[in-house]
Scaffold this active site. Sequence first.
Site, PDB file in Angstrom:
ATOM      1  CE  LYS A 191      33.281  44.080  46.376  1.00  0.00           C
ATOM      2  NZ  LYS A 191      34.505  44.735  45.896  1.00  0.00           N
TER       3      LYS A 191
HETATM    4  C1  LIG Z   1      35.587  45.094  45.150  1.00  0.00           C
HETATM    5  C2  LIG Z   1      36.618  46.121  45.408  1.00  0.00           C
HETATM    6  C3  LIG Z   1      37.903  46.052  44.840  1.00  0.00           C
HETATM    7  C4  LIG Z   1      38.299  45.024  43.816  1.00  0.00           C
HETATM    8  O1  LIG Z   1      38.248  43.726  44.291  1.00  0.00           O
HETATM    9  P1  LIG Z   1      38.132  42.496  43.279  1.00  0.00           P
HETATM   10  O2  LIG Z   1      38.091  41.310  44.150  1.00  0.00           O
HETATM   11  O3  LIG Z   1      39.319  42.541  42.415  1.00  0.00           O
HETATM   12  O4  LIG Z   1      36.861  42.709  42.522  1.00  0.00           O
HETATM   13  C5  LIG Z   1      38.835  46.982  45.235  1.00  0.00           C
HETATM   14  N1  LIG Z   1      38.523  47.958  46.101  1.00  0.00           N
HETATM   15  C6  LIG Z   1      37.305  48.082  46.641  1.00  0.00           C
HETATM   16  C7  LIG Z   1      37.019  49.193  47.589  1.00  0.00           C
HETATM   17  C8  LIG Z   1      36.313  47.182  46.300  1.00  0.00           C
HETATM   18  O5  LIG Z   1      35.098  47.304  46.821  1.00  0.00           O
END
Ligand SMILES: *Cc1c(COP(=O)(O)O)cnc(C)c1O
Length: 305
Positions: free
Chosen positions: A159
Amino acid sequence: MVEKAKKIWMDGKLVNWDEANVHILTHSLHYGMAVFEGIRCYRCDDGRSAVFRLKEHTDRLFDSAHIAQMEIPFSKDEINNAIIELLKANDLKECYIRPIAFLSYGSMGLFPKENPVKVAIAAWQWGAYLGEEGIKKGIRVKVSSFTRFHVNNMMTKAKITGHYVNSIMAKKEVVAMGYDEALLLDTDGYVSEGSGENIFMVKNSILKTTPLTSVLNGITRDSVMRIARDKGITVVEGRFTRDELYTADEAFFTGTAAEITPIREVDNRQIGKGRPGPITEAIQKIFFDIVLGREKKYQEWLTCL
Ligand SMILES: *Cc1c(COP(=O)(O)O)cnc(C)c1O
């Protein structure tokens, strides 16, 4: 507008919400190299608050930092404790939590030679990301003309803030056309994920989600796979095309922000009966029961304050 809370945790100190500022020459602001998490804390039936899968989120924050070659100057325990401390200081019973590690003020070239890594954690009240109505009735989705990036272009397992330029472009494009959320295809043309959510489809009672190759390793995605398997539902991780999705019986998005949001339409084609299907509803119900502390079996996913 984000709903203000009292304090924000910055590098070990709690500072007032309005004073949680950074210098305008913060490296990450210019070049998009910062790593973050999105975590939710729910108010359980017994009145206590619990953070959902805190350990996994903190682990992923450190994995993102590792991928970005940023050294977080705190231990995982210190970050976990900081989150709990912050929620208590803000007296937040139910909230969204946003830790971020960024390259601060220092050098201004691309190469972050003298930019210490700083960490901040904010928390505020945030309701259903794709709307209460969306959670109940399902949302309308459109495949974006922007594709999800190639795996050697950006790092899909992290992320990293800069990645979300792609997501924001896709989201703005489809919102301008009157849809609720964008669906991005991968560089080979297969379904990857939403702008910030993983995707699942159901066909003939089999639950299918995209493999991890081009998508973020969602913690909600992982939770849903475990819930479904525990319920005896067959779960497959495999590539699928947009037309396979058009002919699905059910579909839904998963994410910490979006929780479990049913999809009732893709590219103007109704999915199934055009409302949340039985498997979606069953998984959604168990998921909300878990986060509200009603499912003893999944107690290890909750960190009570
Ligand atoms: C954060 C995110 C998700 C979902 O992840 P979780 O861990 O379930 O919150 C899915 N795709 C992307 C691109 C993300 O940034």
